[in-house]
Design an enzyme around this catalytic site. Structure first.
Site, PDB file in Angstrom:
ATOM      1  N   HIS A 171       0.814  -1.214   0.000  1.00 27.39           N
ATOM      2  CA  HIS A 171       0.000   0.000   0.000  1.00 27.39           C
ATOM      3  C   HIS A 171       0.841   1.255   0.000  1.00 27.39           C
ATOM      4  CE1 HIS A 171      -3.010  -3.008   0.902  1.00 27.39           C
ATOM      5  NE2 HIS A 171      -3.782  -2.198   0.195  1.00 27.39           N
ATOM      6  N   GLU A 413     -10.884 -11.449  -3.912  1.00 27.09           N
ATOM      7  CA  GLU A 413      -9.431 -11.345  -3.789  1.00 27.09           C
ATOM      8  C   GLU A 413      -8.816 -12.535  -3.062  1.00 27.09           C
ATOM      9  OE1 GLU A 413      -8.588  -7.550  -1.937  1.00 27.09           O
ATOM     10  OE2 GLU A 413     -10.209  -7.749  -0.509  1.00 27.09           O
ATOM     11  N   ASP A 437      -4.433  -8.606  -3.910  1.00 23.92           N
ATOM     12  CA  ASP A 437      -4.483  -9.689  -2.939  1.00 23.92           C
ATOM     13  C   ASP A 437      -4.673 -11.040  -3.624  1.00 23.92           C
ATOM     14  OD1 ASP A 437      -4.040  -8.762  -0.285  1.00 23.92           O
ATOM     15  OD2 ASP A 437      -5.867  -7.586  -0.464  1.00 23.92           O
ATOM     16  N   CYS A 484     -10.273  -3.991  -9.829  1.00 26.85           N
ATOM     17  CA  CYS A 484      -9.784  -2.766  -9.184  1.00 26.85           C
ATOM     18  C   CYS A 484      -8.384  -2.917  -8.611  1.00 26.85           C
ATOM     19  CB  CYS A 484     -10.746  -2.300  -8.102  1.00 26.85           C
ATOM     20  SG  CYS A 484     -10.904  -3.453  -6.740  1.00 26.85           S
TER      21      CYS A 484
END
Ligand code: PEP
Ligand code: MG
Length: 561
Positions: A171, A413, A437, A484
């Site tokens: 992230h 995910e 993920d 996404c």
């Protein structure tokens, strides 16, 4: 910044202040010597002199006349500040020891780093420069930055950053996209090679950093920056055009956001809405838990600015690498497989309900959709939906308005969710594939670990097959499906994703123009042929290389990697 966050800019001292600065150095040396001697004595007492000898060695190094002479010479001869002189000198020593291929010498390098830190601590004292209080433009070069530290970087001054550790899917890297600044995450050890004031190029496109570039390299990069700006201006022309393939198939391009201010980035690039709002950043940017009103205000801000375009709000996805500021990192042995995301929400109902109330209240203002992250079992989905129904019931009883046709979706995910997706989609209005993920869990590769970064590939055929399965399940039930994860932000994958049947992509806002350009340059049958070929390949590298070649055929000047 070193591991302890010291920032050592290249500073010069006035000629008439040199003596004073030498005194300051002397005091720091003396204080450091006293500290080390105290440590030595304590260790001698507790553990015996064989352990105390470690500190004795530190003392000898610190008081080595040659080392002192070099530091003083930098201050006297070049007018460097004592901090900068210490850091330059000791980093050079560290480097020399590190370059000797001998385990014992490598250990010595750690000792020198230790001495450097101690000296800097004594020199800087309370004057330690805070990264959060910058006053001029900087590049941040750090061992590590957590997603929350990254989220709190001051965009007015931080021009780019590089970290030694962290993975490509972390992230921290994603937030760099949100800040729209060049960044390289997980470069490996390099901090001993630089000091404040050095010239450094951060090439976020290629994931490279150039230290002390020569004039030719600088000129080449300056030209690349100019070309990049020209391209950006050219792509601006696409803003109001639809993301439509050359043979007339409409795609929807949404933006992924972490902060409300990014909505403007989405609109500026002509996005069709927000496809993923990572609301956990409300926690990561603040030291206290956000109240319902803090949530509500942030959501209202996003929804109003998006004026009736879809806004997909994802409920909290905390945990793993997303730890709130000031909280200790997880002590779990496997945080990615531990208490994170929807699991935290379902075990902390007051927290979950607070957020859900805020989302549902804000839903009257636009086309709000709600999405649950990391759903692994049908039971989990039902539990999350039950909490939501409960919250809605409460609001209804209190006559608080909300959107009655609030759409509910989930992130796909986890491989288990893909395998069982036919069951899930019966209870959902949409799904969104989180390839970041999904890649991590399919390949058993920590997305945040630089040591296995070479094994982390969204282009792995196993990941592609799971995406294919997910799209098929969604289609069987006529449930809209979106991607996404970061994969959809990379134009290298656009043809593949279109060819696999995707008609919605949610991407980092800055990637919208490039992805749209690919959409507008291809036909669906062409993309289908590319996808079929890619899916027949055996390994991630072949898939990626093939897709790059195909993209180059369509957009020869692409710089996507
Ligand atoms: C993903 O996992 O692909 C995703 C979009 O969610 P995040 O990156 O926030 O985990
Ligand atoms: Mg995820």
């Amino acid at each position: 910044m070193d591991n302890e966050g010291f920032r050592i800019p290249r500073r010069f001292v006035a000629r008439d202040a040199v003596d004073e600065e030498l005194d300051r150095l002397e005091r720091a040396l003396r204080a450091s010597t006293d500290e080390i001697a105290r440590n030595r004595d304590a260790v001698n007492r507790e553990l015996g002199p064989q352990y105390g000898a470690i500190f004795e060695a530190h003392l000898q190094m610190l008081n080595d006349p040659r080392l002192r002479g070099e530091i003083e010479e930098f201050i006297r001869g070049r007018n460097y500040s004592p901090e900068y002189a210490v850091s330059r000198t000791l980093r050079r020593y560290t480097k020399v020891f590190q370059s000797l291929e001998n385990a014992q010498f490598a250990e010595r390098a750690h000792d020198i780093v230790d001495i450097e830190k101690r000296l800097l601590r004594n020199l800087l004292g309370r004057r330690r420069e805070e990264i959060s209080r910058l006053t001029s433009p900087v590049l941040v070069l750090a061992h590590n930055l957590t997603p929350s530290e990254t989220a709190n970087l001051d965009r007015a001054f931080v021009q780019g950053f590089v970290t030694e550790i962290g993975g490509p899917g972390s992230h921290t890297a994603i937030v760099a996209g949100a800040l729209e600044i060049p960044a390289v995450v997980g470069l490996g050890p390099f901090l001993t090679d630089v000091s404040g004031g050095d010239v450094v190029i951060i090439d976020g496109n290629r994931g490279e950093v150039v230290l002390h570039p020569d004039d030719e390299t600088l000129a080449a990069y300056r030209q690349e920056i100019t070309q990049g700006r020209t391209l950006a201006v050219r792509l601006e022309g696409l803003r109001d055009l639809p993301a439509e393939t050359a043979d007339g198939t409409r795609l929807e391009l949404f933006g992924n956001i972490e902060f409300p201010h990014e909505v403007q980035h989405c609109l500026d690039r002509g996005s069709n809405g927000v496809g993923l709002y990572r609301t956990e950043f409300l926690y990561l940017s603040s030291e206290v838990e956000p109240t319902e009103d803090v949530h509500y205000d942030a959501y209202c801000d996003v929804i109003r600015t998006m004026s009736n375009r879809p806004v997909v709000i994802r409920t909290l996805d905390l945990g793993a690498d997303k730890i709130a500021q000031g909280r200790a990192a997880s002590t779990e042995r496997n945080p990615c497989l531990g208490l994170r995301s929807i699991r935290i929400s379902l075990r902390n109902l007051p927290l979950f309900r607070t957020q859900l109330r805020a989302i549902v209240r804000a839903s009257v203002l636009g086309d709000v959709r709600i999405m649950f992250p990391l759903i692994t079992t049908v039971l989990e989905l039902r539990q999350a939906k039950m909490v939501l129904s409960d919250v809605i019931e409460d609001l209804e009883e209190n006559n608080i308005p909300f959107r009655r046709d609030l759409k509910i979706g989930m992130m796909v995910e986890v491989p288990a969710a893909v395998i069982m997706l036919d069951q899930f989609v019966q209870e959902l209005d949409f799904i969104s594939i989180g390839t970041n993920d999904l890649t991590q869990y399919t390949l058993a590769v920590d997305r945040d670990n630089k040591d296995v970064a070479d094994l982390y590939h969204s282009s792995d055929p196993a990941v592609l097959k799971l995406i294919q399965m997910a799209v098929a399940s969604a289609r069987r039930r006529d449930v809209p499906v979106n991607v996404c994860g970061q994969m959809s932000s990379n134009p290298v994958y656009t043809m593949l994703l279109i060819g696999m049947g995707l008609r919605q992509l949610s991407v980092t806002p800055s990637a919208i123009p490039e992805v749209k350009r690919v959409c507008r340059s291809v036909t669906v049958p062409h993309c289908e042929a590319v996808a079929a070929r890619a899916l027949a390949l055996e390994n991630a590298r072949d898939v990626k290389n093939y897709l790059k070649e195909e993209l180059k055929k369509v957009i020869p000047e692409t710089t996507a990697v």
